[in-house]
Write a protein that holds these residues in place. Structure first.
Motif, short mmCIF file in Angstrom:
data_model
loop_
_atom_site.label_atom_id
_atom_site.label_comp_id
_atom_site.label_asym_id
_atom_site.label_seq_id
_atom_site.Cartn_x
_atom_site.Cartn_y
_atom_site.Cartn_z
N GLY A 1 7.21 -7.21 -58.99
CA GLY A 1 8.50 -6.69 -59.41
C GLY A 1 9.69 -7.36 -58.78
N ILE A 2 9.49 -8.02 -57.66
CA ILE A 2 10.66 -8.55 -56.95
C ILE A 2 11.28 -9.71 -57.72
N GLU A 3 10.45 -10.41 -58.52
CA GLU A 3 11.00 -11.58 -59.20
C GLU A 3 12.08 -11.23 -60.22
N ARG A 4 12.06 -9.98 -60.68
CA ARG A 4 13.11 -9.59 -61.63
C ARG A 4 14.45 -9.46 -60.93
N HIS A 5 14.42 -9.25 -59.62
CA HIS A 5 15.64 -8.91 -58.90
C HIS A 5 16.25 -10.06 -58.12
N VAL A 6 15.45 -11.07 -57.85
CA VAL A 6 15.99 -12.18 -57.06
C VAL A 6 16.24 -13.38 -57.95
N ASP A 7 17.27 -14.14 -57.57
CA ASP A 7 17.59 -15.35 -58.34
C ASP A 7 16.64 -16.48 -57.99
N ARG A 8 16.32 -16.55 -56.72
CA ARG A 8 15.45 -17.63 -56.24
C ARG A 8 14.56 -17.12 -55.14
N VAL A 9 13.44 -17.78 -54.96
CA VAL A 9 12.57 -17.40 -53.87
C VAL A 9 12.30 -18.61 -52.97
N ALA A 10 12.02 -18.31 -51.72
CA ALA A 10 11.56 -19.32 -50.77
C ALA A 10 10.27 -18.77 -50.19
N ILE A 11 9.22 -19.58 -50.22
CA ILE A 11 7.92 -19.13 -49.73
C ILE A 11 7.61 -19.84 -48.42
N LEU A 12 7.44 -19.03 -47.39
CA LEU A 12 7.10 -19.57 -46.08
C LEU A 12 5.63 -19.33 -45.81
N GLY A 13 5.01 -20.27 -45.14
CA GLY A 13 3.61 -20.08 -44.74
C GLY A 13 3.32 -20.97 -43.55
N GLY A 14 2.76 -20.37 -42.52
CA GLY A 14 2.41 -21.14 -41.33
C GLY A 14 3.58 -21.89 -40.74
N GLY A 15 4.77 -21.31 -40.86
CA GLY A 15 5.94 -21.93 -40.25
C GLY A 15 6.57 -23.03 -41.08
N ARG A 16 6.03 -23.25 -42.28
CA ARG A 16 6.59 -24.29 -43.14
C ARG A 16 7.15 -23.68 -44.41
N LEU A 17 8.12 -24.36 -45.00
CA LEU A 17 8.64 -23.94 -46.29
C LEU A 17 7.71 -24.51 -47.35
N LEU A 18 6.95 -23.65 -48.03
CA LEU A 18 5.95 -24.14 -48.98
C LEU A 18 6.56 -24.42 -50.34
N ALA A 19 7.55 -23.62 -50.72
CA ALA A 19 8.20 -23.84 -52.01
C ALA A 19 9.51 -23.08 -52.02
N SER A 20 10.45 -23.54 -52.85
CA SER A 20 11.67 -22.78 -53.04
C SER A 20 12.28 -23.14 -54.38
N GLY A 21 12.99 -22.17 -54.94
CA GLY A 21 13.65 -22.42 -56.22
C GLY A 21 13.56 -21.20 -57.12
N THR A 22 13.95 -21.41 -58.40
CA THR A 22 13.85 -20.32 -59.36
C THR A 22 12.39 -20.16 -59.76
N MET A 23 12.08 -19.04 -60.42
CA MET A 23 10.72 -18.83 -60.88
C MET A 23 10.29 -19.97 -61.80
N GLU A 24 11.20 -20.41 -62.67
CA GLU A 24 10.87 -21.47 -63.61
C GLU A 24 10.55 -22.76 -62.88
#
Lengths: 311, 279
Positions: free
Chosen positions: A196-219
């Motif tokens: 459900g959170i993707e409907r509410h945020v413009d962009r996401v940043a995914i962190l894992g193990g201290g690194r930025l794994l991905a960021s941007g819009t859902m598309e």
């Protein structure tokens, strides 16, 4: 208005002794957007927020927030323009909501009436004079949000803000964030509640193990992954006929009990397949589900694990 | 500055609300009146002892009680907020760590001063009225000195409480450490000093006579004892260890300054450690 981004992280790393909490993270959050910061426990979400807040100094790299450095002489000016809601904060139980919020208002150098106005805004006015001890988890969370909104901040940092909120309150909460976004306020919220959170945020940043794994819009995230689109077919067709539809080896098909079909197709082959399906006989209904945030999250966090299908 | 006073005001309001101020003031008042009443009963007479004698017995009790109260008031002031998560939040506000700790100390200092003045002051007035000594200026000066040093003693241990609170990461540890500090200051230090005297009897000689008063300055509780026991003529026979200190070695003004110095130094150390605390 400053032209500087709300948050600009450049190659930041942060170590605690032998532990590396963040490693080479670069991220730019422009003003006026709502960002979801995702990651499992220990991924570095809280460390990143603390770096942005100036509670920690980065071991390497630079942090600029609203064009200023959060640690050092500019910290005071910056802190007046930031609102923060820590995770699972327990406010002063013996104070009433109004007293606590007025205390925070004084600390931020704001008039007491601003606290009263914010209590209205988060719908706590009726309970404002009750002790916080008697508040439900959701009410405490709303009080925390009111506290973060003191002083009309340009940047909101919210750590797990929707924990303890019921679905309606969650909806109102995100509506409030959208209203603020329309006034140019940037929000960075961390969450482990993915659905459900993707409907509410413009962009996401995914962190894992201290690194930025991905960021941007859902598309953008979807485009960066080979995750398939799920097509669900309802209809009646003789056994065996549907195999003809999907001769492409990149397509996999699952039969459901009711005779429905679920077809997983790479994003690139989606339109071709749809055209075939539209022309096929017996198809009564087609529904399409792009890979959800959960699937994307799983993909980025565990790229080596077997491909997970969207539900 | 506004932020500092906002923190102090909240601490004072908390103190009033959870009845710390009232409780401390009542304890002090009852202690004073009780000692004045029961003091003479020990020697066979009934009725109120004069204020001067009461001050002496009072100070030997206050030296136990005030540090304990001050430590209990403040041991969790930082670590408690850390545990509930508000410390992290407060430090994202435009307030420095020094202002936050200073505000808390100021609030606790005000609570201690208020309840000391109220509790002992009211009791003193009552006793003086009952023993017809209300018009003795000398007596009020002595009682005022007692209240001043009692307040300062409270401030020293309020600062100790700050130091304890910023140095640990768990409330339970802070409570334990506070007890250790209290026990060390009011009992162990004197015992150790006494043991030193006994063990080196004869060997200490003239040097010990000179050094001992200054050794007492190393313990704020003893500074308070010395200030209040030695200063009064009727107190000489009660003063015990503190009596070793010749009254002219350390003037009341010096002792007050030493107490204030203890409070300032301890707070400075607490502020320094708070700056280095990881959030």
């Amino acid at each position: 208005m400053t032209a500087a981004p709300a948050i600009a992280l450049e190659g930041i790393g942060r170590r605690f002794g032998a532990l590396t909490a963040l490693n080479g993270v670069s991220l730019t959050v422009p003003e006026g957007q709502i960002w979801g910061l995702l990651g499992h426990n220990g991924a570095g979400k809280t460390t990143m927020m603390k770096l942005v807040l100036g509670l920690l100094r980065p071991s390497t790299g630079t942090v600029r927030v609203l064009g200023l450095t959060p640690t050092g002489p500019e910290a005071g000016a910056l802190r007046r323009r930031i609102g923060y809601l820590p995770e699972a904060v327990a406010f002063y139980d013996d104070l009433s909501g109004r007293e606590a919020l007025r205390y925070f208002a004084r600390l931020k150098g704001r008039p007491a009436r601003e606290a009263d106005g914010l209590l209205e805004r988060v719908e706590l006015a009726a309970a404002a004079d009750r002790r916080i001890k008697t508040y439900s988890k959701g009410m405490r969370q709303r009080l925390g949000l009111a506290q973060a909104l003191l002083g009309d901040p340009r940047l909101l940092l919210l750590d797990e803000p929707t924990v303890g909120l019921d679905p309606i309150a969650t909806g109102r909460f995100y509506q409030l964030l959208r209203d603020l976004r329309d006034q140019g306020v940037t929000t960075l919220l961390s969450s482990h509640v993915l659905p459900g959170i993707e409907r509410h945020v413009d962009r996401v940043a995914i962190l894992g193990g201290g690194r930025l794994l991905a960021s941007g819009t859902m598309e953008e995230l979807r485009a960066a992954t080979p995750l398939p689109v799920s097509i669900r077919l309802c209809g009646t067709w003789p056994p065996g006929q549907w195999q003809d539809l999907v001769s492409d080896p990149r397509i996999s098909v699952r039969r459901h009990a009711a005779g429905d079909l679920e077809i997983l197709v790479p994003a690139g082959g989606k339109l071709d397949l749809l055209r075939q399906l539209m022309a096929a006989e017996g198809v009564a209904d087609i529904s399409l589900t792009p890979p959800g945030l959960e699937a994307l999250y799983a993909h980025f966090c565990h790229p080596d694990s077997p491909r997970r299908e969207t539900p | 500055m506004t932020a500092l006073f906002a923190v102090a005001a909240k601490e004072i309001r908390d103190g009033l609300r959870n009845r710390w101020v009232v409780a401390i003031a009542l304890i002090f008042a009852f202690l004073a009146i009780g000692l004045a009443w029961f003091g003479p009963a020990v020697s066979g007479t009934v009725g109120f002892a004069p204020l001067a004698t009461t001050i002496v017995s009072l100070s030997s009790l206050a030296v136990f009680l005030i540090p304990l109260i001050a430590l209990m008031l403040g041991y969790d002031t930082v670590v408690g907020e850390d545990e509930s998560g508000t410390l992290t939040l407060l430090l994202t506000y435009p307030i420095s760590r020094l202002q936050l700790l200073g505000g808390k100390f100021l609030g606790h200092a005000a609570i201690l001063a208020l309840s000391t003045v109220l509790g002992f002051g009211a009791a003193g007035l009552l006793i003086a009225a009952l023993t017809q000594q209300l018009d003795s200026a000398a007596l009020w000066r002595e009682f005022g000195f007692f209240i001043l040093t009692a307040t300062l003693l409270g401030w020293v241990f309020a600062a100790m409480a700050c130091l304890i609170s910023v140095s640990v990461t768990e409330k339970a540890k802070a409570a334990g450490l506070a007890l250790v500090v209290w026990f060390g200051a009011v009992i162990v230090f004197d015992l150790a000093l006494l043991g030193l005297l006994v063990a080196t009897r004869g060997a200490v000689g003239e040097l010990g006579r000179v050094v001992l008063p200054y050794l007492l300055l190393l313990n704020p509780a003893d500074v308070f004892r010395v200030a209040n026991l030695v200063g009064f003529a009727p107190a000489r026979s009660y003063a015990g260890l503190a009596n070793v200190v010749a009254a002219d070695t350390l003037s009341p003004a010096v002792l007050v300054a030493v107490l204030a110095g203890w409070a300032a130094l301890t707070f400075a150390l607490a502020a320094w450690r708070f700056q280095r605390r990881n959030i």
